[in-house]
Scaffold this motif. Structure first.
Motif, mmCIF file in Angstrom:
data_model
loop_
_atom_site.group_PDB
_atom_site.id
_atom_site.type_symbol
_atom_site.label_atom_id
_atom_site.label_comp_id
_atom_site.label_asym_id
_atom_site.label_seq_id
_atom_site.Cartn_x
_atom_site.Cartn_y
_atom_site.Cartn_z
ATOM 1 N N ASN A 150 0.841 -1.190 0.000
ATOM 2 C CA ASN A 150 0.000 0.000 0.000
ATOM 3 C C ASN A 150 0.880 1.245 0.000
ATOM 4 O O ASN A 150 2.089 1.178 0.248
ATOM 5 N N LEU A 151 0.268 2.381 -0.283
ATOM 6 C CA LEU A 151 0.982 3.647 -0.188
ATOM 7 C C LEU A 151 1.452 3.883 1.239
ATOM 8 O O LEU A 151 0.771 3.520 2.197
ATOM 9 N N ASP A 152 2.611 4.508 1.375
ATOM 10 C CA ASP A 152 3.046 4.939 2.701
ATOM 11 C C ASP A 152 3.307 6.441 2.689
ATOM 12 O O ASP A 152 3.220 7.099 1.647
ATOM 13 N N PHE A 153 3.606 6.984 3.850
ATOM 14 C CA PHE A 153 3.745 8.434 3.965
ATOM 15 C C PHE A 153 4.875 8.971 3.083
ATOM 16 O O PHE A 153 4.764 10.063 2.526
ATOM 17 N N ALA A 154 5.957 8.201 2.942
ATOM 18 C CA ALA A 154 7.070 8.656 2.103
ATOM 19 C C ALA A 154 6.625 8.860 0.661
ATOM 20 O O ALA A 154 7.097 9.786 -0.019
ATOM 21 N N GLU A 170 -8.652 6.896 0.251
ATOM 22 C CA GLU A 170 -9.307 5.671 0.694
ATOM 23 C C GLU A 170 -8.728 5.314 2.062
ATOM 24 O O GLU A 170 -7.520 5.389 2.267
ATOM 25 N N ALA A 171 -9.607 4.914 2.986
ATOM 26 C CA ALA A 171 -9.155 4.559 4.339
ATOM 27 C C ALA A 171 -8.614 3.131 4.321
ATOM 28 O O ALA A 171 -9.349 2.174 4.546
ATOM 29 N N ARG A 172 -7.312 3.005 4.063
ATOM 30 C CA ARG A 172 -6.725 1.673 3.933
ATOM 31 C C ARG A 172 -5.702 1.379 5.015
ATOM 32 O O ARG A 172 -5.668 0.296 5.566
ATOM 33 N N ASN A 173 -4.829 2.292 5.288
ATOM 34 C CA ASN A 173 -3.766 2.066 6.257
ATOM 35 C C ASN A 173 -3.798 3.227 7.240
ATOM 36 O O ASN A 173 -3.322 4.320 6.938
ATOM 37 N N MET A 174 -4.381 2.987 8.413
ATOM 38 C CA MET A 174 -4.637 4.071 9.361
ATOM 39 C C MET A 174 -3.366 4.842 9.682
ATOM 40 O O MET A 174 -3.333 6.078 9.660
ATOM 41 N N THR A 175 -2.294 4.140 9.967
ATOM 42 C CA THR A 175 -1.059 4.805 10.387
ATOM 43 C C THR A 175 -0.537 5.731 9.304
ATOM 44 O O THR A 175 -0.208 6.904 9.559
ATOM 45 N N TYR A 210 -11.576 3.926 11.527
ATOM 46 C CA TYR A 210 -12.693 4.831 11.815
ATOM 47 C C TYR A 210 -12.248 6.206 12.334
ATOM 48 O O TYR A 210 -12.929 7.212 12.067
ATOM 49 N N PRO A 211 -11.125 6.315 13.072
ATOM 50 C CA PRO A 211 -10.704 7.661 13.497
ATOM 51 C C PRO A 211 -10.418 8.620 12.346
ATOM 52 O O PRO A 211 -10.420 9.839 12.556
ATOM 53 N N LEU A 212 -10.201 8.098 11.134
ATOM 54 C CA LEU A 212 -9.975 8.986 9.993
ATOM 55 C C LEU A 212 -11.195 9.858 9.718
ATOM 56 O O LEU A 212 -11.073 10.930 9.117
ATOM 57 N N MET A 213 -12.379 9.418 10.158
ATOM 58 C CA MET A 213 -13.588 10.221 9.958
ATOM 59 C C MET A 213 -13.490 11.571 10.654
ATOM 60 O O MET A 213 -14.137 12.533 10.247
ATOM 61 N N GLY A 214 -12.691 11.644 11.699
ATOM 62 C CA GLY A 214 -12.558 12.893 12.431
ATOM 63 C C GLY A 214 -11.463 13.801 11.927
ATOM 64 O O GLY A 214 -11.171 14.833 12.557
ATOM 65 N N MET A 215 -10.863 13.462 10.774
ATOM 66 C CA MET A 215 -9.708 14.220 10.303
ATOM 67 C C MET A 215 -9.954 14.953 8.984
ATOM 68 O O MET A 215 -9.088 15.712 8.538
#
Length: 347
Positions: A150-154, A170-175, A210-215
């Motif tokens: 998956n995509l990462d931050f880098a 897309e909400a795939r990798n929370m971190t 689910y926490p991504l909903m708040g961002m």
């Protein structure tokens, strides 16, 4: 990181910062494009068209088969590129080679999707979805296989954010996705003159996402996520979950299949739009991605939440009446309820 000149970005479409990209109503000015960065997956869909869904251990002959380019962000990007004034870049991981990658990349490019920022991985293969499409009900059942990171931050950190007016996840990798959104939020705070909206789609019932909903500024949740959170209809989902999971100023949207879609925001309250069913149900694969693209486009063009959801529902209905997500505006007439939004008149 390649410069914008090296990526072939025309001078008139470079940074939004300090530009007069929108007037007081939010509509675009001049020929400046709406510029979307869609992050998520691209994959190969192998679609078997069957008279009905097979029983377990049954030997059934398909009546048709086709290869399609698939993936949520990929599908939404191709729909977006059909709409007036929109340009779309896909940020996804791709296998470096292989016939699957060649097929999907060619299809994306033919649909006008920009791939400048996609990340290539060696010794991998492009994800593949094996789809059973039932002629009896129009349903689609998917078995997905992936051997690709998956995509990462880098991957995201190298993107010139000043180039875009909207970034969708897309909400795939929370971190990793949370890091990306945090960077975008800091960018919004440091560049108040830039028009930049953040949206996220939470489709799978993976509670760690689910926490991504708040961002995000705009949040899409699926029927399955709403049900996982204890809501049995779209209205209760958007009205009740907004206060529990979203920022106060965010918009929350939930599509509910043939029942249409609902949304909620503090400024507009609860809104609902019925579905636009086609005369004949042909193919629901990609309908949700089509809906999302319509809503994003409507909101970015300055339409209200209701008008944007109506556009999404209308496009999804058009999509369900045909195979694939192409040529959705063919035959558009002034009598269509969304004509003013997709005819180019407001641009």
């Amino acid at each position: 990181m390649a410069s914008k000149e090296e990526l072939g970005v025309p001078a008139e479409e470079r940074p939004l910062c300090g530009s007069t990209a929108a007037n007081s109503s939010g509509m675009s000015c001049g020929n400046l494009k709406y510029r979307f960065l869609m992050t998520g997956i691209a994959c190969l869909d192998i679609v078997n068209v069957c008279p009905r869904f097979p029983e377990e251990d049954e030997d059934m002959r398909a009546v048709g088969q086709e290869w399609r380019r698939g993936g949520n962000a990929s599908n939404s990007s191709c729909v977006m590129c059909q709409l007036p004034g929109a340009r779309c870049w896909l940020l996804s991981t791709l296998a470096s080679d292989g016939f699957e990658t060649e097929f999907v990349q060619r299809d994306l490019e033919q649909n006008g999707v920009k791939l400048d920022y996609c990340v290539r991985h060696d010794d991998c293969r492009l994800p593949t979805s094996y789809v059973v499409l039932s002629q009896a009900t129009g349903s689609r059942t998917i078995v997905h296989y992936r051997k690709l990171p998956n995509l990462d931050f880098a991957d995201f950190d190298r993107i010139p954010l000043e180039h875009f007016s909207w970034v969708h996840f897309e909400a795939r990798n929370m971190t990793e996705v949370s890091k990306m959104i945090e960077k975008l939020t800091r960018h919004q705070q440091c560049q108040p003159d830039q028009r930049l909206t953040i949206s996220v789609e939470v489709e799978k019932t993976r509670r760690e996402t689910y926490p991504l909903m708040g961002m995000a500024d705009v949040v899409f949740i699926s029927k399955e996520v709403a049900q996982d959170l204890g809501r049995n209809d779209a209205k209760s989902a958007v009205v009740q979950l907004h206060s529990l999971h979203c920022r106060k100023d965010a918009k929350l949207i939930c599509a509910w299949g043939s029942c249409g879609a609902d949304g909620f925001s503090q400024s507009e309250g609860h809104v609902h739009c019925d579905a636009f069913p086609p005369e004949s149900l042909v193919d629901t694969l990609g309908a949700g991605d089509t809906f999302n693209a319509g809503v994003l486009y409507g909101l970015e063009s300055g339409a209200s939440l209701f008008e944007s959801i109506r556009l999404g529902c209308w496009l999804a209905g058009r999509k369900c009446g045909r195979l694939g997500v192409g040529n959705l505006l063919d035959g558009l007439s002034e009598s269509d309820t969304v004509y003013s939004l997709v005819s180019g008149q407001q641009h």
